[in-house]
Design a protein around this motif. Structure first.
Motif, PDB file in Angstrom:
ATOM      1  N   ARG A  57       0.859  -1.183   0.000  1.00  0.00           N
ATOM      2  CA  ARG A  57       0.000   0.000   0.000  1.00  0.00           C
ATOM      3  C   ARG A  57       0.895   1.233   0.000  1.00  0.00           C
ATOM      4  NH1 ARG A  57      -3.533  -1.162  -2.242  1.00  0.00           N
ATOM      5  NH2 ARG A  57      -5.374  -2.205  -1.578  1.00  0.00           N
ATOM      6  N   HIS A  58       0.639   2.138  -0.916  1.00  0.00           N
ATOM      7  CA  HIS A  58       1.368   3.406  -0.948  1.00  0.00           C
ATOM      8  C   HIS A  58       0.633   4.361  -0.022  1.00  0.00           C
ATOM      9  CE1 HIS A  58       3.877   2.304  -4.438  1.00  0.00           C
ATOM     10  NE2 HIS A  58       2.841   1.507  -4.693  1.00  0.00           N
ATOM     11  N   THR A  59       1.311   4.825   1.038  1.00  0.00           N
ATOM     12  CA  THR A  59       0.649   5.651   2.040  1.00  0.00           C
ATOM     13  C   THR A  59       1.249   7.050   2.079  1.00  0.00           C
ATOM     14  OG1 THR A  59       2.114   4.829   3.749  1.00  0.00           O
ATOM     15  CG2 THR A  59       0.014   3.703   3.500  1.00  0.00           C
ATOM     16  N   ALA A  84      -3.997  -8.763   3.173  1.00  0.00           N
ATOM     17  CA  ALA A  84      -5.325  -8.455   2.635  1.00  0.00           C
ATOM     18  C   ALA A  84      -6.248  -9.630   2.972  1.00  0.00           C
ATOM     19  CB  ALA A  84      -5.254  -8.260   1.125  1.00  0.00           C
TER      20      ALA A  84
END
Length: 104
Positions: free
Chosen positions: A46-48, A64
């Motif tokens: 996940r790009h946060t 996930a």
């Protein structure tokens, strides 16, 4: 909607898909979606954005959800996948592994 026979903290094995054969603990259960999150299974990146909790932001790897039909409880006596059954003992309903009749 079916009854969820797998609960949080259960030890489960993935029986189909990319992670077949991998064993992990159930971290969370989503009954409406019929999905479970298993530790170390179905990892995504996940790009946060930077936040107060994670000031640097960046790419975070996490689990996930997996569909409930793709996992099975690990039988405590054999270490293999088992179906879940129920037994009423002294007025208390308990979950058992149907193959070996041991309590889960």
């Amino acid at each position: 909607m079916n009854k969820m026979k797998i609960k949080k903290t259960d030890k489960v094995i993935v029986i189909t898909g990319k992670y077949k054969g991998k064993v992990g603990e159930v971290l969370s259960v989503y009954p409406k979606e019929q999905r479970v999150v298993v530790s170390g299974v179905n990892m995504i990146a996940r790009h946060t954005k930077p936040s107060q909790v994670n000031p640097s932001g960046g790419i975070v790897r996490k689990e996930a959800p997996v569909h409930i039909s793709n996992v099975a409880i690990v039988d405590p006596s054999t270490g293999k996948a088992a179906k879940v059954g129920y037994k009423i003992e002294g007025g208390v309903k308990k979950r058992i592994a149907r193959g070996s009749k041991t309590e889960v």
